[in-house]
Design a protein around this motif. Structure first.
Motif, PDB file in Angstrom:
ATOM      1  N   ASN A  52       0.711  -1.165   0.077  1.00  0.00           N
ATOM      2  CA  ASN A  52       0.122   0.035  -0.062  1.00  0.00           C
ATOM      3  C   ASN A  52       0.843   1.195  -0.174  1.00  0.00           C
ATOM      4  OD1 ASN A  52      -2.597   1.011  -0.283  1.00  0.00           O
ATOM      5  ND2 ASN A  52      -2.647   1.500   2.415  1.00  0.00           N
ATOM      6  N   LEU A  53       2.266   1.281  -0.717  1.00  0.00           N
ATOM      7  CA  LEU A  53       3.015   2.389  -0.811  1.00  0.00           C
ATOM      8  C   LEU A  53       3.371   2.850   0.735  1.00  0.00           C
ATOM      9  CD1 LEU A  53       1.031   4.239  -3.486  1.00  0.00           C
ATOM     10  CD2 LEU A  53       2.942   2.613  -3.769  1.00  0.00           C
ATOM     11  N   ASN A  76      -4.857   5.499   6.993  1.00  0.00           N
ATOM     12  CA  ASN A  76      -4.336   6.431   5.979  1.00  0.00           C
ATOM     13  C   ASN A  76      -3.032   7.128   6.332  1.00  0.00           C
ATOM     14  OD1 ASN A  76      -4.171   7.433   3.154  1.00  0.00           O
ATOM     15  ND2 ASN A  76      -5.006   9.342   3.583  1.00  0.00           N
ATOM     16  N   HIS A 120       0.540   8.046   6.698  1.00  0.00           N
ATOM     17  CA  HIS A 120       1.530   7.894   5.646  1.00  0.00           C
ATOM     18  C   HIS A 120       3.027   7.570   6.333  1.00  0.00           C
ATOM     19  CE1 HIS A 120      -1.166   9.014   2.645  1.00  0.00           C
ATOM     20  NE2 HIS A 120      -0.436   9.169   1.859  1.00  0.00           N
ATOM     21  N   LEU A 166       8.428   5.526  -6.812  1.00  0.00           N
ATOM     22  CA  LEU A 166       6.860   5.701  -6.797  1.00  0.00           C
ATOM     23  C   LEU A 166       6.606   6.857  -7.870  1.00  0.00           C
ATOM     24  CD1 LEU A 166       4.291   5.905  -4.880  1.00  0.00           C
ATOM     25  CD2 LEU A 166       4.973   8.082  -3.905  1.00  0.00           C
ATOM     26  N   ASN A 194      -2.806  12.446  -1.454  1.00  0.00           N
ATOM     27  CA  ASN A 194      -2.427  10.908  -1.050  1.00  0.00           C
ATOM     28  C   ASN A 194      -1.260  10.303  -1.654  1.00  0.00           C
ATOM     29  OD1 ASN A 194      -4.134  10.228   1.335  1.00  0.00           O
ATOM     30  ND2 ASN A 194      -5.838  10.138  -0.002  1.00  0.00           N
ATOM     31  N   ARG A 195      -0.393   9.746  -1.106  1.00  0.00           N
ATOM     32  CA  ARG A 195       0.623   9.210  -1.962  1.00  0.00           C
ATOM     33  C   ARG A 195       0.363   8.552  -3.111  1.00  0.00           C
ATOM     34  NH1 ARG A 195       4.257   6.308   2.294  1.00  0.00           N
ATOM     35  NH2 ARG A 195       4.854   8.614   2.679  1.00  0.00           N
ATOM     36  N   GLU A 196      -0.667   7.727  -3.091  1.00  0.00           N
ATOM     37  CA  GLU A 196      -1.176   6.870  -4.102  1.00  0.00           C
ATOM     38  C   GLU A 196      -1.483   7.830  -5.431  1.00  0.00           C
ATOM     39  OE1 GLU A 196      -4.668   4.473  -4.281  1.00  0.00           O
ATOM     40  OE2 GLU A 196      -5.667   5.838  -2.953  1.00  0.00           O
ATOM     41  N   ASP A 197      -1.825   9.088  -5.001  1.00  0.00           N
ATOM     42  CA  ASP A 197      -2.271  10.240  -6.234  1.00  0.00           C
ATOM     43  C   ASP A 197      -1.078  10.938  -6.650  1.00  0.00           C
ATOM     44  OD1 ASP A 197      -4.730   9.027  -6.104  1.00  0.00           O
ATOM     45  OD2 ASP A 197      -5.289  10.284  -4.621  1.00  0.00           O
TER      46      ASP A 197
END
Lengths: 325, 276
Positions: B40-41, B48, B50, B61, B260-263
């Protein structure tokens, strides 16, 4: 009452003795002039001995001496005319930074500096010389003003650091300092910066990007205070004493003499024996000479050249190695 | 001290979490399977949160696969002050190099981000708390000079406690040096995007990190000038909830967005698209 630092105690004893003798000679018709003279000579010798061997920690204490002249003291001594300007035009006026147009020997300049207070009430009013973001924004507003009218900018540095407070964080202390660093690097008029007391970290540097940088003989300039450094290194919160502060001050290499050796500053401005507060007129005169000479030296440079040289000056600062392959 | 311990405490059998298999989330205190977090990075799937990631993970990433070309890997720190505390500065550097597998607290280089050419300067907190000394300052300056030459965007990712004490005045002056070169990047119409990761403080916050044309922070990152402990001591009052968190800075108008890291990669790509 004169304020003496711990390491000045032997001087204090002598000076008190001299004063007492003088009082005595006033009352009675005794001739003790020669005795007084002898003691005065001894006091002077003692002063020069103590002051030529100050440790970095002693210099730190001297740089923070409560009688040391502050920005407004120097402005009064240096300038024929001064008009103080206030406010950042956004939120408030920060009394920990003062600034305005002034006249030195007929030359109009913009003077900006940190301002500490004298006495409890003024110290609190000036927030012990620790600026809020508004102080830095006022300083930048004044610098931009000076730039438009092609006036040289003089900054006096004397702060323990930018204020660490909730409001300061809410209103962007980091951004205010960063913006000054960036904007000062490309201001089109000459900037001359003088550390007159304490050069405390980023809060000091935010007035210190300049074409010429000087330090008074007993001033300091450092990335962190000796107290802060000691607390990090020896992590004994609240339990530290002057021995540890002294060790930290040694390690940090924060004196004017160190910084001249590192070629970070251009020169050291001499102080009268015993420190600037012993003879503020003398210190002001020396500062005035340095300012006028620097303005003269920088006056024939085009804005482009000024900015290019200022950039190069910053660009070369750093100490590292490049590995061979 | 009167309360000095004289006896060794009795042996306590602690339930030991097998090293590496499980992680306790610093935020929600849940015990989470490490593999799940890694997948999940490094973001807690429960809350959530980080976790800090290394510069190398950050490159993976953000940069397109295999596109990253490092600059200036050969610049290494020296000891201009002969600084010595509990150990000498060169020893401390060696220890941190070993521990982090890095030469210094920043990795810089050129890369593609969804096909766009950019220069990255990415800090790593695990090397001396991401502190900025001469090498960090020099590498950031050279990254900025590289974008001046190549006319491509500059993206920095900050994660730092501030200026590096062990290099004294040299560290302080790096703040002015990097701010000056960012000024040049702006003068030349080149986009500079600053990403703030947990934590960003002191001399790094008060120089390049807060000078981005666009400033993005990761959720809940601590960001500020002075550390919260210092402020608490000065103010002698409790700090407000969320104080110095990314969301707090957003609310006070100090940053553009919390992402968010994923974005993050998609967001950066979009911004670069707008500006090119």
């Amino acid at each position: 009452m004169r304020y003496y630092l711990d390491f000045e105690k032997p001087i204090e004893e002598l000076e008190l003795k001299i004063e007492e003798l003088k009082r005595l000679s006033d009352r009675k018709d005794m001739d003790i002039t020669s005795a007084v003279k002898k003691l005065e000579k001894k006091a002077k010798e003692l002063r020069s001995e103590i002051f030529s061997n100050l440790s970095p920690w002693q210099k730190t204490l001297l740089a923070r001496h409560p009688d040391r002249p502050y920005t407004l003291d120097y402005i009064n001594l240096l300038c024929e005319d001064f008009i103080e300007l206030h406010g950042d035009r956004r939120f408030s006026d920060d009394p920990a930074i003062v600034g305005g147009f002034a006249n030195i020997n007929g030359v109009t300049v913009m003077i900006i500096g940190h301002q500490k207070g004298r006495g409890t009430k003024e110290r609190i009013y000036r927030n012990f010389g620790q600026p809020q973001p508004e102080g830095y924004r006022k300083a930048l507003r004044l610098m931009k003003f000076a730039e438009r009218f092609k006036k040289p900018i003089i900054t006096f540095i004397d702060t323990p650091g930018a204020y660490p407070g909730i409001g300061a964080e809410e209103r962007g202390q980091s951004e205010a300092i960063a913006m000054n660093l960036m904007e000062m690097s490309r201001i089109k008029t000459s900037i001359i910066s003088i550390v007159i007391g304490e050069g405390g970290s980023g809060g000091a540097l935010a007035l210190g990007v300049a074409d010429r940088i000087y330090m008074l003989e007993h001033s300091i300039y450092s990335v962190i205070s000796p107290e802060g450094c000691a607390a990090i290194l020896w992590k004994k919160n609240g339990d530290l004493d002057s021995e540890e502060f002294s060790k930290a001050a040694d390690a940090l290499r924060l004196t004017a003499q160190d910084l001249l050796g590192f070629k970070i500053i251009d020169d050291i401005i001499p102080e009268p024996l015993g420190g600037a507060h012993r003879d503020p007129e003398f210190a002001a005169k020396k500062i005035s000479e340095v300012i006028l000479k620097s303005i003269e030296d920088l006056s024939n440079k085009t804005p482009g050249k000024l900015i290019e040289e200022r950039y190069k000056r910053l660009r070369r600062i750093g100490s590292f190695e490049t590995l061979e392959d | 001290m009167w309360f000095k311990k004289t006896k060794e405490p009795r042996l306590q059998k602690k339930v030991k979490i097998p090293e590496g298999l499980w992680v306790k989330c610093e935020n929600c205190k849940e015990i989470v399977y490490r593999k799940e977090i890694d997948k999940n990075l490094k973001v807690c799937p429960k809350c959530n949160y980080h976790f800090r990631i290394s510069a190398k993970e950050r490159i993976k990433l953000l940069a397109d696969d295999g596109s990253f070309m490092e600059f200036d890997a050969d610049i290494v720190p020296v000891d201009p002050l002969n600084f010595e505390d509990t150990m000498s500065y060169p020893e401390r550097i060696k220890e941190n190099q070993k521990k982090s597998g890095l030469q210094e607290a920043v990795i810089s280089g050129e890369a593609l981000i969804n096909g766009h050419h950019v220069v990255f300067a990415i800090m790593d907190f695990s090397f001396m708390g991401g502190s900025m000394g001469s090498v960090v300052g020099e590498k950031i300056m050279r990254s900025a000079e590289m974008v001046l030459e190549k006319k491509i965007p500059l993206i920095s990712v900050a994660s730092s406690g501030g200026a590096r004490m062990q290099e004294g005045i040299f560290s302080l002056m790096q703040m002015a040096k990097v701010s000056a070169v960012i000024g040049r990047v702006k003068d030349n119409g080149i986009p500079y995007i600053s990403v703030l990761a947990d934590p960003t403080f002191g001399g790094v916050a008060a120089s390049f990190a807060m000078l981005g044309d666009i400033i993005i922070a990761e959720p809940r990152s601590l960001i500020g000038f002075a550390g919260p402990r210092v402020i608490e001591q000065t103010m002698k009052q409790q700090l407000p909830d969320n104080f110095q968190r990314a969301e707090f800075l957003l609310e006070h108008g100090l940053i553009d967005m919390v992402v968010n890291r994923e974005d993050l990669k998609e967001t950066l790509t979009k911004i670069i698209g707008f500006l090119s």
